[in-house]
Design a protein around this motif. Structure first.
Motif, PDB file in Angstrom:
ATOM      1  N   HIS A  78       0.842  -1.201   0.000  1.00  0.00           N
ATOM      2  CA  HIS A  78       0.000   0.000   0.000  1.00  0.00           C
ATOM      3  C   HIS A  78       0.877   1.251   0.000  1.00  0.00           C
ATOM      4  O   HIS A  78       0.621   2.208  -0.744  1.00  0.00           O
ATOM      5  CB  HIS A  78      -0.904   0.017   1.235  1.00  0.00           C
ATOM      6  N   LEU A  79       1.886   1.235   0.856  1.00  0.00           N
ATOM      7  CA  LEU A  79       2.769   2.389   0.984  1.00  0.00           C
ATOM      8  C   LEU A  79       3.503   2.669  -0.329  1.00  0.00           C
ATOM      9  O   LEU A  79       3.674   3.828  -0.726  1.00  0.00           O
ATOM     10  CB  LEU A  79       3.770   2.159   2.113  1.00  0.00           C
ATOM     11  N   ILE A 130       2.779   8.588   4.637  1.00  0.00           N
ATOM     12  CA  ILE A 130       2.469   8.127   5.994  1.00  0.00           C
ATOM     13  C   ILE A 130       1.317   8.947   6.580  1.00  0.00           C
ATOM     14  O   ILE A 130       0.447   8.408   7.278  1.00  0.00           O
ATOM     15  CB  ILE A 130       3.726   8.197   6.887  1.00  0.00           C
ATOM     16  N   ALA A 131       1.282  10.247   6.280  1.00  0.00           N
ATOM     17  CA  ALA A 131       0.187  11.090   6.761  1.00  0.00           C
ATOM     18  C   ALA A 131      -1.145  10.618   6.201  1.00  0.00           C
ATOM     19  O   ALA A 131      -2.153  10.542   6.918  1.00  0.00           O
ATOM     20  CB  ALA A 131       0.443  12.545   6.384  1.00  0.00           C
ATOM     21  N   ILE A 132      -1.179  10.277   4.905  1.00  0.00           N
ATOM     22  CA  ILE A 132      -2.417   9.792   4.287  1.00  0.00           C
ATOM     23  C   ILE A 132      -2.826   8.458   4.908  1.00  0.00           C
ATOM     24  O   ILE A 132      -4.002   8.238   5.234  1.00  0.00           O
ATOM     25  CB  ILE A 132      -2.236   9.667   2.762  1.00  0.00           C
ATOM     26  N   GLY A 133      -1.859   7.565   5.072  1.00  0.00           N
ATOM     27  CA  GLY A 133      -2.156   6.283   5.707  1.00  0.00           C
ATOM     28  C   GLY A 133      -2.683   6.449   7.118  1.00  0.00           C
ATOM     29  O   GLY A 133      -3.605   5.740   7.549  1.00  0.00           O
ATOM     30  N   SER A 134      -2.130   7.414   7.837  1.00  0.00           N
ATOM     31  CA  SER A 134      -2.582   7.675   9.210  1.00  0.00           C
ATOM     32  C   SER A 134      -4.017   8.180   9.240  1.00  0.00           C
ATOM     33  O   SER A 134      -4.804   7.817  10.124  1.00  0.00           O
ATOM     34  CB  SER A 134      -1.659   8.697   9.883  1.00  0.00           C
ATOM     35  N   ILE A 135      -4.367   9.022   8.266  1.00  0.00           N
ATOM     36  CA  ILE A 135      -5.743   9.517   8.191  1.00  0.00           C
ATOM     37  C   ILE A 135      -6.700   8.365   7.920  1.00  0.00           C
ATOM     38  O   ILE A 135      -7.752   8.233   8.570  1.00  0.00           O
ATOM     39  CB  ILE A 135      -5.872  10.598   7.097  1.00  0.00           C
ATOM     40  N   ILE A 181     -17.059   7.924   8.527  1.00  0.00           N
ATOM     41  CA  ILE A 181     -15.758   7.515   7.997  1.00  0.00           C
ATOM     42  C   ILE A 181     -15.443   8.164   6.658  1.00  0.00           C
ATOM     43  O   ILE A 181     -14.398   8.796   6.481  1.00  0.00           O
ATOM     44  CB  ILE A 181     -15.668   5.980   7.888  1.00  0.00           C
ATOM     45  N   LYS A 182     -16.353   8.046   5.691  1.00  0.00           N
ATOM     46  CA  LYS A 182     -16.063   8.585   4.359  1.00  0.00           C
ATOM     47  C   LYS A 182     -15.939  10.107   4.390  1.00  0.00           C
ATOM     48  O   LYS A 182     -15.043  10.681   3.772  1.00  0.00           O
ATOM     49  CB  LYS A 182     -17.144   8.151   3.372  1.00  0.00           C
ATOM     50  N   HIS A 183     -16.851  10.764   5.122  1.00  0.00           N
ATOM     51  CA  HIS A 183     -16.825  12.228   5.188  1.00  0.00           C
ATOM     52  C   HIS A 183     -15.535  12.725   5.846  1.00  0.00           C
ATOM     53  O   HIS A 183     -14.872  13.626   5.321  1.00  0.00           O
ATOM     54  CB  HIS A 183     -18.031  12.745   5.975  1.00  0.00           C
ATOM     55  N   HIS A 184     -15.186  12.137   6.982  1.00  0.00           N
ATOM     56  CA  HIS A 184     -14.027  12.640   7.712  1.00  0.00           C
ATOM     57  C   HIS A 184     -12.712  12.279   7.028  1.00  0.00           C
ATOM     58  O   HIS A 184     -11.746  13.051   7.089  1.00  0.00           O
ATOM     59  CB  HIS A 184     -14.057  12.148   9.166  1.00  0.00           C
ATOM     60  N   ILE A 185     -12.656  11.123   6.368  1.00  0.00           N
ATOM     61  CA  ILE A 185     -11.456  10.813   5.586  1.00  0.00           C
ATOM     62  C   ILE A 185     -11.295  11.836   4.471  1.00  0.00           C
ATOM     63  O   ILE A 185     -10.220  12.399   4.265  1.00  0.00           O
ATOM     64  CB  ILE A 185     -11.530   9.383   5.003  1.00  0.00           C
ATOM     65  N   LYS A 186     -12.391  12.110   3.752  1.00  0.00           N
ATOM     66  CA  LYS A 186     -12.307  13.023   2.614  1.00  0.00           C
ATOM     67  C   LYS A 186     -11.937  14.436   3.052  1.00  0.00           C
ATOM     68  O   LYS A 186     -11.086  15.095   2.438  1.00  0.00           O
ATOM     69  CB  LYS A 186     -13.641  13.048   1.864  1.00  0.00           C
ATOM     70  N   SER A 187     -12.546  14.914   4.126  1.00  0.00           N
ATOM     71  CA  SER A 187     -12.269  16.276   4.567  1.00  0.00           C
ATOM     72  C   SER A 187     -10.828  16.417   5.046  1.00  0.00           C
ATOM     73  O   SER A 187     -10.161  17.430   4.769  1.00  0.00           O
ATOM     74  CB  SER A 187     -13.242  16.697   5.679  1.00  0.00           C
ATOM     75  N   ASN A 188     -10.314  15.405   5.732  1.00  0.00           N
ATOM     76  CA  ASN A 188      -8.933  15.472   6.213  1.00  0.00           C
ATOM     77  C   ASN A 188      -7.923  15.303   5.076  1.00  0.00           C
ATOM     78  O   ASN A 188      -6.877  15.952   5.077  1.00  0.00           O
ATOM     79  CB  ASN A 188      -8.699  14.421   7.300  1.00  0.00           C
TER      80      ASN A 188
END
Length: 207
Positions: free
Chosen positions: A132-133, A159-164, A181-188
């Motif tokens: 994935h990385l 790593i930042a994206i994976g952490s989100i 989940i989908k909303h907060h992943i997308k916004s972050n």
């Protein structure tokens, strides 16, 4: 005489589906091969024909979870769209998969816990993480090379994206009422993308 390949694949999937159900209901430690056989509707002897142990079933379950997703995401590396668009597609697909697998979340966290105790499981999970990385790293690096992104390190951004992605799901586990989940992943991710598209400011380091 061994079964033909079509029957063999069908039986393996039948056993893996039964194992997922059995592990989810009983947990890894309590579940026995006989319990998986009962759930699958096959004899214990048939079960051992395809899998010689619970560990073998667990490793095959990891492959069933992650391999199709990885193959699908890898195709993004040669897609003709912009790096930003492809990164957005990556995030959408991963978050969709995460939402679709929420019912299996206790089982997935059991996988992670098991990785601390069983080296083959740890290696398998580490392998999927690394793959994935690598996809994320390549997407970010392509964006850096094309001038779409500006970052000090493709690795740090990956790593930042994976952490989100992983962290948002964990927060949902803690309190589903506050996390979409989908909303907060997308916004972050959108916040992170804004940072990737902005030239980093010079920061004076304090010794």
């Amino acid at each position: 005489m061994p079964p033909n390949s079509n029957v063999s694949e069908k039986r393996k999937n039948q056993i893996l589906d039964a194992a997922m159900k059995t592990f989810s209901e009983m947990g890894f430690h309590k579940a026995r091969m006989s319990d998986i056989a009962d759930t699958s509707g096959l004899s214990k002897g048939s079960l051992y024909w395809y899998f010689d142990s619970k560990d073998s079933i667990i490793l095959n379950l990891l492959e069933k979870f992650f391999e199709p997703e990885l193959n699908d995401l890898k195709a993004l590396l040669t897609d003709s769209r912009s790096a930003e668009d492809r990164l957005g597609i990556y995030v959408d697909r991963v978050s969709d998969d995460m939402v679709s697998m929420l019912k299996w979340m206790p089982l997935i966290h059991d996988f992670i816990a098991l990785a601390f105790r069983k080296e083959p499981v740890r290696k398998a999970i580490s392998n999927y993480y690394q793959r994935h990385l690598e996809i994320l790293l390549s997407l970010i690096q392509q964006g850096l090379d094309s001038g779409e992104f500006q970052a000090d390190s493709a690795m740090e951004a990956s790593i930042a994206i994976g952490s989100i992605l992983e962290g948002t799901v964990l927060l949902w586990v803690y309190d589903p009422s506050q996390i979409d989940i989908k909303h907060h992943i997308k916004s972050n991710i959108n916040l992170l993308l804004k940072g990737l598209k902005t030239k980093p400011a010079l920061v004076t380091q304090i010794a």
